[in-house]
Design a protein around this motif. Structure first.
Motif, PDB file in Angstrom:
ATOM      1  N   ILE A   1       8.498  -7.437  -8.996  1.00 28.55           N
ATOM      2  CA  ILE A   1       8.199  -8.121  -9.996  1.00 28.55           C
ATOM      3  C   ILE A   1       9.508  -8.227 -11.054  1.00 28.55           C
ATOM      4  O   ILE A   1       9.574  -9.232 -11.993  1.00 28.55           O
ATOM      5  N   GLU A   2      10.665  -7.585 -10.860  1.00 32.19           N
ATOM      6  CA  GLU A   2      12.063  -7.681 -11.491  1.00 32.19           C
ATOM      7  C   GLU A   2      12.370  -9.040 -11.264  1.00 32.19           C
ATOM      8  O   GLU A   2      12.840  -9.827 -12.335  1.00 32.19           O
ATOM      9  N   ARG A   3      12.141  -9.661 -10.225  1.00 29.75           N
ATOM     10  CA  ARG A   3      12.536 -11.094  -9.743  1.00 29.75           C
ATOM     11  C   ARG A   3      11.597 -12.090 -10.658  1.00 29.75           C
ATOM     12  O   ARG A   3      12.206 -12.886 -10.965  1.00 29.75           O
ATOM     13  N   LEU A   4      10.484 -11.761 -10.662  1.00 27.53           N
ATOM     14  CA  LEU A   4       9.580 -12.722 -11.471  1.00 27.53           C
ATOM     15  C   LEU A   4       9.883 -12.894 -12.912  1.00 27.53           C
ATOM     16  O   LEU A   4       9.674 -13.893 -13.440  1.00 27.53           O
ATOM     17  N   TRP A   5      10.493 -11.438 -13.566  1.00 26.82           N
ATOM     18  CA  TRP A   5      11.008 -11.672 -14.701  1.00 26.82           C
ATOM     19  C   TRP A   5      12.454 -11.807 -15.073  1.00 26.82           C
ATOM     20  O   TRP A   5      12.845 -11.095 -15.889  1.00 26.82           O
ATOM     21  N   SER A   6      13.038 -12.539 -14.111  1.00 29.29           N
ATOM     22  CA  SER A   6      14.717 -12.755 -14.057  1.00 29.29           C
ATOM     23  C   SER A   6      15.269 -13.029 -15.331  1.00 29.29           C
ATOM     24  O   SER A   6      16.432 -12.896 -15.592  1.00 29.29           O
ATOM     25  N   ASP A   7      14.296 -13.818 -16.052  1.00 25.15           N
ATOM     26  CA  ASP A   7      14.821 -14.171 -17.613  1.00 25.15           C
ATOM     27  C   ASP A   7      15.129 -13.359 -18.513  1.00 25.15           C
ATOM     28  O   ASP A   7      15.708 -13.427 -19.462  1.00 25.15           O
ATOM     29  N   ALA A   8      14.216 -12.032 -18.266  1.00 22.89           N
ATOM     30  CA  ALA A   8      14.382 -10.902 -19.183  1.00 22.89           C
ATOM     31  C   ALA A   8      15.563 -10.137 -19.088  1.00 22.89           C
ATOM     32  O   ALA A   8      16.253  -9.970 -18.053  1.00 22.89           O
ATOM     33  N   LYS A   9      16.176  -9.658 -20.256  1.00 22.26           N
ATOM     34  CA  LYS A   9      17.280  -9.061 -20.409  1.00 22.26           C
ATOM     35  C   LYS A   9      16.951  -7.497 -19.869  1.00 22.26           C
ATOM     36  O   LYS A   9      16.008  -7.026 -20.370  1.00 22.26           O
ATOM     37  N   VAL A  10      17.946  -6.871 -18.945  1.00 22.94           N
ATOM     38  CA  VAL A  10      17.632  -5.553 -18.535  1.00 22.94           C
ATOM     39  C   VAL A  10      18.375  -4.700 -19.574  1.00 22.94           C
ATOM     40  O   VAL A  10      19.368  -4.777 -20.020  1.00 22.94           O
TER      41      VAL A  10
END
Length: 115
Positions: free
Chosen positions: A102-111
């Motif tokens: 799911i990190e890939r699905l939310w790749s627009d989010a800043k880590v």
């Protein structure tokens, strides 16, 4: 004093780390989604470890006066979803984390946190 969403996210990350969660990642979803301000994603290597991570996060949230709005998936302990309001926690079993990614699905989010 009320707990900020950022502090709650940090509390969740610390609780997961204390139970030896693997690959703990916190994503800042502000400005990306209305679902939550933060996602915390991690995994355990066994059903028992997944349950221990969730139990520790629930305990820490309770200690901070945060109401856990819901927990889904605890019985199977393959993908447990915890709703803490503006902080949503995903605790996976190792195999499911790789599959769903799911990190890939939310790749627009800043880590904001990666342990």
């Amino acid at each position: 004093m009320t707990l900020t969403n950022e502090k709650l996210m940090q509390t969740v990350v610390e609780a997961a780390n204390d139970k030896k969660a693997m690959n703990v990642v916190a994503l800042d979803l502000r400005g990306v989604s209305l679902v939550a301000d933060y996602f915390v994603i991690c995994h355990g290597n066994s059903d028992t470890q997944v349950q221990a991570i969730v139990t520790e996060i629930r305990k820490r949230a309770h200690d901070e006066g945060v109401t856990v709005k819901g927990i889904e998936g605890m019985d199977s302990a393959r993908w447990v979803l915890m709703d803490l309001g503006d902080v949503v926690v995903h605790v996976f079993h190792r195999d499911e984390r790789e599959y769903y990614n799911i990190e890939r699905l939310w790749s627009d989010a800043k880590v904001v946190e990666k342990v």
